[in-house]
Design an enzyme around this catalytic site. Structure first.
Site, short mmCIF file in Angstrom:
data_model
loop_
_atom_site.label_atom_id
_atom_site.label_comp_id
_atom_site.label_asym_id
_atom_site.label_seq_id
_atom_site.Cartn_x
_atom_site.Cartn_y
_atom_site.Cartn_z
N LYS A 184 15.88 -9.81 31.11
CA LYS A 184 15.11 -10.53 32.16
C LYS A 184 13.76 -10.98 31.92
O LYS A 184 12.92 -10.09 31.81
CB LYS A 184 15.21 -9.67 33.53
CG LYS A 184 14.75 -10.35 34.57
CD LYS A 184 14.33 -9.53 35.76
CE LYS A 184 12.76 -9.34 35.60
NZ LYS A 184 12.16 -10.55 35.84
N GLU A 260 6.87 0.25 27.36
CA GLU A 260 5.56 -0.18 26.64
C GLU A 260 4.55 -0.81 27.83
O GLU A 260 4.87 -1.91 28.26
CB GLU A 260 5.92 -1.14 25.58
CG GLU A 260 6.67 -0.49 24.52
CD GLU A 260 6.91 -1.52 23.46
OE1 GLU A 260 6.69 -2.62 23.69
OE2 GLU A 260 7.55 -0.93 22.35
N CYS A 294 -2.11 -6.56 26.03
CA CYS A 294 -1.93 -5.01 26.45
C CYS A 294 -2.84 -4.39 25.47
O CYS A 294 -3.67 -3.24 25.75
CB CYS A 294 -0.52 -4.71 26.16
SG CYS A 294 0.11 -5.13 24.62
N GLU A 395 -7.40 -1.55 33.98
CA GLU A 395 -7.03 -2.54 33.02
C GLU A 395 -7.23 -3.80 33.96
O GLU A 395 -6.63 -4.20 35.07
CB GLU A 395 -5.66 -2.41 32.74
CG GLU A 395 -4.94 -3.71 31.64
CD GLU A 395 -3.44 -3.46 31.60
OE1 GLU A 395 -2.74 -3.35 32.46
OE2 GLU A 395 -3.29 -3.80 30.38
P1 NAD Z 1 4.97 -6.60 35.25
O1 NAD Z 1 5.08 -4.89 35.18
O2 NAD Z 1 4.43 -7.04 36.66
O3 NAD Z 1 6.26 -7.19 34.98
C1 NAD Z 1 6.77 -7.10 33.94
C2 NAD Z 1 8.38 -7.34 34.22
O4 NAD Z 1 9.04 -6.56 34.98
C3 NAD Z 1 8.70 -8.72 34.71
O5 NAD Z 1 10.02 -9.44 34.14
C4 NAD Z 1 8.82 -8.32 36.03
O6 NAD Z 1 9.62 -9.39 36.79
C5 NAD Z 1 9.78 -7.07 35.93
N1 NAD Z 1 9.95 -6.17 37.04
C6 NAD Z 1 8.80 -6.18 38.14
N2 NAD Z 1 9.01 -5.09 39.06
C7 NAD Z 1 10.32 -4.62 38.34
C8 NAD Z 1 10.89 -3.43 38.91
N3 NAD Z 1 10.74 -2.65 40.05
N4 NAD Z 1 12.11 -3.02 38.16
C9 NAD Z 1 12.58 -3.98 36.95
N5 NAD Z 1 11.76 -5.04 36.56
C10 NAD Z 1 10.54 -5.26 37.42
O7 NAD Z 1 3.95 -6.77 34.17
P2 NAD Z 1 3.28 -8.38 33.88
O8 NAD Z 1 2.13 -8.76 34.68
O9 NAD Z 1 4.40 -9.33 33.61
O10 NAD Z 1 2.88 -8.00 32.29
C11 NAD Z 1 1.43 -7.42 32.19
C12 NAD Z 1 1.29 -5.97 31.82
O11 NAD Z 1 2.22 -5.82 30.71
C13 NAD Z 1 -0.07 -5.48 31.52
O12 NAD Z 1 -0.10 -4.43 32.29
C14 NAD Z 1 0.04 -5.29 30.07
O13 NAD Z 1 -0.58 -4.40 29.60
C15 NAD Z 1 1.33 -4.92 29.82
N6 NAD Z 1 1.91 -5.30 28.41
C16 NAD Z 1 2.02 -4.02 27.50
C17 NAD Z 1 2.45 -4.05 26.41
C18 NAD Z 1 2.60 -3.09 25.33
O14 NAD Z 1 3.34 -3.49 24.46
N7 NAD Z 1 2.52 -2.07 25.84
C19 NAD Z 1 2.62 -5.67 25.84
C20 NAD Z 1 2.18 -6.55 26.72
C21 NAD Z 1 2.06 -6.39 28.04
#
Ligand code: NAD
Length: 495
Positions: A184, A260, A294, A395
């Site tokens: 997804k 992650e 991230c 963040e």
């Molecule tokens: P997000 O958590 O809003 O969304 C990530 C994914 O989760 C999307 O596909 C979203 O549709 C899905 N999602 C949202 N709610 C959900 C739920 N309840 N159940 C299942 N899936 C759900 O994050 P974002 O805004 O897309 O990404 C930015 C964040 O990601 C930042 O906090 C960044 O630090 C983190 N990030 C971490 C890493 C790492 O390797 N640690 C890498 C890249 C980004």
């Protein structure tokens, strides 16, 4: 096939990929994906519901329970995954431009980092799965060894900041170790995932091994991906808040989750550092990926003796950043992903001012001709705040650096560790003893010394504290995506 162009060839129509075929959303509803550069429409996307996700889980389950993929030898899968990587590489330019348009990522990064790394993820895990050793312990008439059968059906949920690279970081090991998967992608960036699904099928990935559903979080399409008992693993990259929701959702079935999550990493520059290295790497450390990484070293600690010189050089370099259309190879910082995120980043800079910080550079939205419709924010440098300010603790995920002075090694380490996240660290020093002392006590999943973003994929990747649970990469991915089984065999004595 999941992608289809509409009457306007520039506007794509993205549907799910379920069981090897393009699939309409059960409700017929769609949502839009837009270009962060000018907010123009790029595509209409299937808005998945729980029913769509359930169909995808059934397809992945059937491909796992009855299909050829888990029964192939690792070498057979290796060949197919290399063919998928070849297909990614022969469509590099197309994928890079799709990524740039959908996410605002600068084209040089998409072309030279994200898409090549996608192909490399596939090759690396295909080879790793085929060549990894298995421990075996002969002991008299007993032979003990470990088998690594695939776990089963994997839900892979990915964010928008490195869309295809991070999706492939999950899919490559999941598939290489014999699982089937449902991806997804983030709703902001569905384009490259959708195209990747087509390229994988073309290259010979059997139907149902990779399924892709589009849409939104827990109440919509993502719900069953985290709660259905037919899912055996959940690999998630995204925000800490979502990670917590997913862990809760997965708990009743005890489904293992690799999470992650977010970060607020420290970047520490000592007065013995080579500033010709430390300044440009620190600039990359916060502004790469349009500030939406991230790993970003978003708390920059500089030893006080060099603070004035460092700040002057760092600010001058930040002011040389070329903000503009991410499709232009001369651009070094593109737009933020969407209006809501632009508001969030701008809100944090206002907070920094309220907290008593000084905006040394930037600190405003960019509305130059040609960029006014996009979500551009100036590279921003803030000083005068303490590590305990909200600006320095939370963040922001934008091109905003907070610069803070320190005096001693002990203080630097204490400041670095005084944050709930623990994803990464950057350290600039020419004192090797100090580097060793620092890295051994640093609360971070990854620490870079005198460099940034280089990675050997055999190493563990993940975070401590609120940055996540579990590690992926090399043997860590094998442990997560398989069900390690201890086998003990008694050998009959000869007659
Ligand atoms: P997000 O958590 O809003 O969304 C990530 C994914 O989760 C999307 O596909 C979203 O549709 C899905 N999602 C949202 N709610 C959900 C739920 N309840 N159940 C299942 N899936 C759900 O994050 P974002 O805004 O897309 O990404 C930015 C964040 O990601 C930042 O906090 C960044 O630090 C983190 N990030 C971490 C890493 C790492 O390797 N640690 C890498 C890249 C980004």
């Amino acid at each position: 096939m999941t992608t289809e162009t509409t009457a306007d060839p520039e506007i794509r129509r993205i549907r799910h990929l379920i069981g090897g075929g393009r699939s309409e959303p059960v409700t017929g509803e769609t949502f839009e994906t837009r270009d962060p550069h000018d907010n123009s429409l790029l595509g209409t996307v299937a808005r998945g519901t729980a029913e769509d996700a359930t169909r995808a889980i059934e397809a992945a389950r059937a491909a796992f329970d009855d299909g050829p993929w888990p029964r192939m030898t690792p070498k057979e899968r290796q060949k197919i995954l290399h063919a998928v990587a070849d297909n990614v590489e022969s469509h590099l330019e197309e994928l890079a431009m799709l990524e740039t348009r959908d996410s605002g990522k600068i084209i040089t990064q998409a072309r030279h980092a994200d898409i090549p790394r996608t192909a490399y993820n596939l090759r690396f895990f295909a080879d790793y799965a085929a060549m990894a050793g298995n421990e075996a312990y002969p002991d008299g008439d007993l032979l003990s060894y470990t088998l690594y059968p695939p776990a089963g059906v994997v839900s892979a949920i990915s964010p928008w900041n490195a869309p295809l690279m991070l999706a492939s970081w999950k899919l490559a090991p999941a598939l290489a170790f014999g699982n089937t998967a449902i991806l997804k992608p983030a709703p902001q960036t569905p384009l490259t995932a959708s195209r990747f699904g087509e390229l994988a099928l073309e290259a010979g990935l059997p139907e149902g091994v990779l399924n892709i559903v589009h849409g939104f979080g827990g109440d919509e399409v993502a719900g069953p991906l985290t709660t259905d008992p037919r899912v055996d693993r959940i690999t998630f990259t995204g925000s800490t808040a979502t990670g917590v929701r997913i862990l809760r959702a997965a708990a009743p079935n005890l489904t293992p989750v690799s999470a992650e999550l977010g970060g607020k990493s420290a970047n520490i520059v000592f007065d013995d550092a080579d500033l010709d290295v430390a300044v440009p790497e620190s600039i990359r450390g916060i502004f790469a990926g349009n500030g939406q990484m991230c790993f970003a070293g978003s708390r920059l600690f500089v030893q006080r003796g060099i603070l004035p010189e460092f700040l002057a050089r760092f600010t001058a370099a930040a002011e040389e950043i070329v903000v503009g259309d991410p499709k232009d190879p001369a651009t070094t910082l593109g737009p933020l992903i969407e209006q809501r995120h632009l508001d969030k980043v701008g809100g944090y800079v206002e907070l920094a001012r309220d907290e008593g910080g000084t905006v040394v550079s930037g600190g405003h939205r960019i509305r130059e001709p040609g960029l006014a419709e996009g979500f551009y924010y100036a590279p921003t440098v803030i000083s005068g705040l303490g590590n305990d300010s909200r600006t320095a603790q939370e963040e922001i995920f934008g091109p905003v650096e907070t610069v803070i002075g320190f005096d001693t090694e002990e203080e630097a380490l204490r400041l670095a560790n005084a944050n709930p996240y623990g994803l990464a660290g950057l350290l600039f020093t020419t004192d090797l003893d100090r580097a060793h002392r620092m890295v051994s006590r640093w609360k971070a999943g990854t620490v870079w010394v005198n460099c940034y973003l280089v990675r050997d994929l055999r190493l563990p990747f993940g975070g401590e504290g609120r940055s996540g649970i579990g590690r992926e990469g090399g043997q860590y991915s094998r442990e997560f995506f398989t069900e390690p089984r201890a086998v003990t065999l008694r050998i009959r004595p000869g007659r």
